[in-house]
Motif scaffolding. Structure first.
Motif, short mmCIF file in Angstrom:
data_model
loop_
_atom_site.label_atom_id
_atom_site.label_comp_id
_atom_site.label_asym_id
_atom_site.label_seq_id
_atom_site.Cartn_x
_atom_site.Cartn_y
_atom_site.Cartn_z
N GLU A 18 0.83 -1.21 0.00
CA GLU A 18 0.00 0.00 0.00
C GLU A 18 0.86 1.25 0.00
O GLU A 18 0.57 2.22 -0.71
CB GLU A 18 -0.94 0.00 1.20
N LEU A 19 1.91 1.24 0.78
CA LEU A 19 2.80 2.40 0.85
C LEU A 19 3.51 2.64 -0.49
O LEU A 19 3.56 3.78 -0.96
CB LEU A 19 3.83 2.20 1.97
N LEU A 20 4.00 1.59 -1.10
CA LEU A 20 4.69 1.75 -2.38
C LEU A 20 3.75 2.16 -3.51
O LEU A 20 4.16 2.82 -4.45
CB LEU A 20 5.45 0.48 -2.74
N ALA A 21 2.49 1.80 -3.40
CA ALA A 21 1.50 2.18 -4.41
C ALA A 21 0.97 3.59 -4.17
O ALA A 21 0.31 4.15 -5.03
CB ALA A 21 0.35 1.18 -4.42
N SER A 22 1.29 4.18 -3.04
CA SER A 22 0.73 5.48 -2.67
C SER A 22 1.51 6.65 -3.29
O SER A 22 2.60 6.48 -3.82
CB SER A 22 0.73 5.65 -1.14
N GLU A 23 0.94 7.83 -3.17
CA GLU A 23 1.58 9.05 -3.64
C GLU A 23 2.87 9.35 -2.87
O GLU A 23 3.74 10.07 -3.36
CB GLU A 23 0.59 10.22 -3.53
N GLU A 24 3.01 8.81 -1.68
CA GLU A 24 4.24 9.03 -0.90
C GLU A 24 5.47 8.50 -1.64
O GLU A 24 6.58 8.98 -1.44
CB GLU A 24 4.14 8.38 0.47
N ASN A 25 5.28 7.52 -2.50
CA ASN A 25 6.37 6.93 -3.28
C ASN A 25 6.41 7.53 -4.68
O ASN A 25 6.63 6.85 -5.67
CB ASN A 25 6.19 5.40 -3.36
N ARG A 26 6.22 8.83 -4.77
CA ARG A 26 6.12 9.48 -6.08
C ARG A 26 7.41 9.45 -6.89
O ARG A 26 7.37 9.53 -8.10
CB ARG A 26 5.58 10.90 -5.95
N LEU A 27 8.55 9.32 -6.26
CA LEU A 27 9.80 9.21 -7.02
C LEU A 27 10.04 7.80 -7.56
O LEU A 27 10.90 7.59 -8.39
CB LEU A 27 11.00 9.62 -6.15
N ARG A 28 9.30 6.84 -7.03
CA ARG A 28 9.44 5.44 -7.43
C ARG A 28 10.88 4.95 -7.26
O ARG A 28 11.42 4.24 -8.09
CB ARG A 28 8.98 5.22 -8.88
N ARG A 29 11.49 5.36 -6.13
CA ARG A 29 12.86 4.94 -5.81
C ARG A 29 12.84 4.08 -4.54
O ARG A 29 13.69 4.19 -3.68
CB ARG A 29 13.75 6.17 -5.58
N ALA A 30 11.82 3.20 -4.44
CA ALA A 30 11.71 2.33 -3.28
C ALA A 30 11.48 0.89 -3.75
O ALA A 30 10.73 0.65 -4.69
CB ALA A 30 10.57 2.77 -2.37
N GLY A 31 12.15 -0.02 -3.07
CA GLY A 31 12.00 -1.44 -3.37
C GLY A 31 11.76 -2.21 -2.09
O GLY A 31 11.51 -1.63 -1.03
N VAL A 32 11.85 -3.52 -2.18
CA VAL A 32 11.61 -4.37 -1.02
C VAL A 32 12.71 -5.41 -0.89
O VAL A 32 13.31 -5.83 -1.87
CB VAL A 32 10.25 -5.10 -1.09
N ARG A 33 12.95 -5.79 0.34
CA ARG A 33 13.82 -6.93 0.65
C ARG A 33 12.89 -8.02 1.14
O ARG A 33 12.27 -7.89 2.20
CB ARG A 33 14.83 -6.56 1.72
N ILE A 34 12.75 -9.08 0.34
CA ILE A 34 11.84 -10.16 0.71
C ILE A 34 12.50 -11.10 1.71
O ILE A 34 13.69 -11.00 1.98
CB ILE A 34 11.37 -10.94 -0.54
N HIS A 35 11.69 -12.02 2.24
CA HIS A 35 12.23 -13.04 3.13
C HIS A 35 13.21 -13.94 2.38
O HIS A 35 13.10 -14.12 1.16
CB HIS A 35 11.10 -13.91 3.70
N ASP A 36 14.11 -14.49 3.11
CA ASP A 36 15.06 -15.47 2.60
C ASP A 36 14.28 -16.60 1.91
O ASP A 36 13.19 -16.97 2.36
CB ASP A 36 15.84 -16.01 3.81
N LEU A 37 14.85 -17.17 0.85
CA LEU A 37 14.16 -18.24 0.12
C LEU A 37 13.94 -19.50 0.95
O LEU A 37 13.13 -20.35 0.58
CB LEU A 37 14.93 -18.58 -1.16
N ARG A 38 14.60 -19.62 2.06
CA ARG A 38 14.37 -20.76 2.95
C ARG A 38 13.16 -20.53 3.84
O ARG A 38 12.69 -21.43 4.52
CB ARG A 38 15.62 -21.05 3.78
#
Length: 131
Positions: free
Chosen positions: A74-94
């Motif tokens: 929700e945060l990344l889809a919001s106007e707060e992320n208007r520069l689109r310079r944000a990503g995610v670190r997902i959980h380890d594949l294990r």
């Protein structure tokens, strides 16, 4: 007779387009308050350029992994992320949560996700599992 020095664009890219601009800093944030603060700081005049990595791996509270992933989407889809310079670190594949992280964030924020960081990958096969 010495030649004038080349500009890095001339020496490194041989006339082709340079790669996307990469900031000199990546900021990790694991909770909503710090994520929102970092997104605000990205917009301040004179602020150094940095990317924000929303941490789903170490940031999600135990038992709250799904809620945390939805909040980040929700945060990344919001106007707060208007520069689109944000990503995610997902959980380890294990972890049993890595696929959920990818599905929730991409279905909720899609193209607004600048990148996905895979923690502790040790083999090519682990990275290929994201296909």
């Amino acid at each position: 007779m010495s030649q004038p020095p080349l500009h890095p664009d001339e020496a490194l890219y041989d006339g082709g387009p340079p790669p996307a601009e990469l900031p000199g800093c990546e900021h990790y944030a694991g909770n909503e308050k710090l994520m929102r603060k970092a997104l605000k700081l990205q917009h301040l005049p004179g602020s150094p350029r940095f990317d924000l990595t929303c941490d789903l791996d170490d940031g999600a509270p135990r038992g709250g992994e799904l809620h945390h992933a939805r909040m980040v989407a929700e945060l990344l889809a919001s106007e707060e992320n208007r520069l689109r310079r944000a990503g995610v670190r997902i959980h380890d594949l294990r972890s049993p949560f890595w696929q959920q992280d990818v599905e929730v964030v991409l279905s909720g924020a899609g193209a607004q996700v600048a990148y996905i960081t895979l923690p502790r990958a040790e083999k090519l096969e682990q990275v290929q599992a994201l296909d």
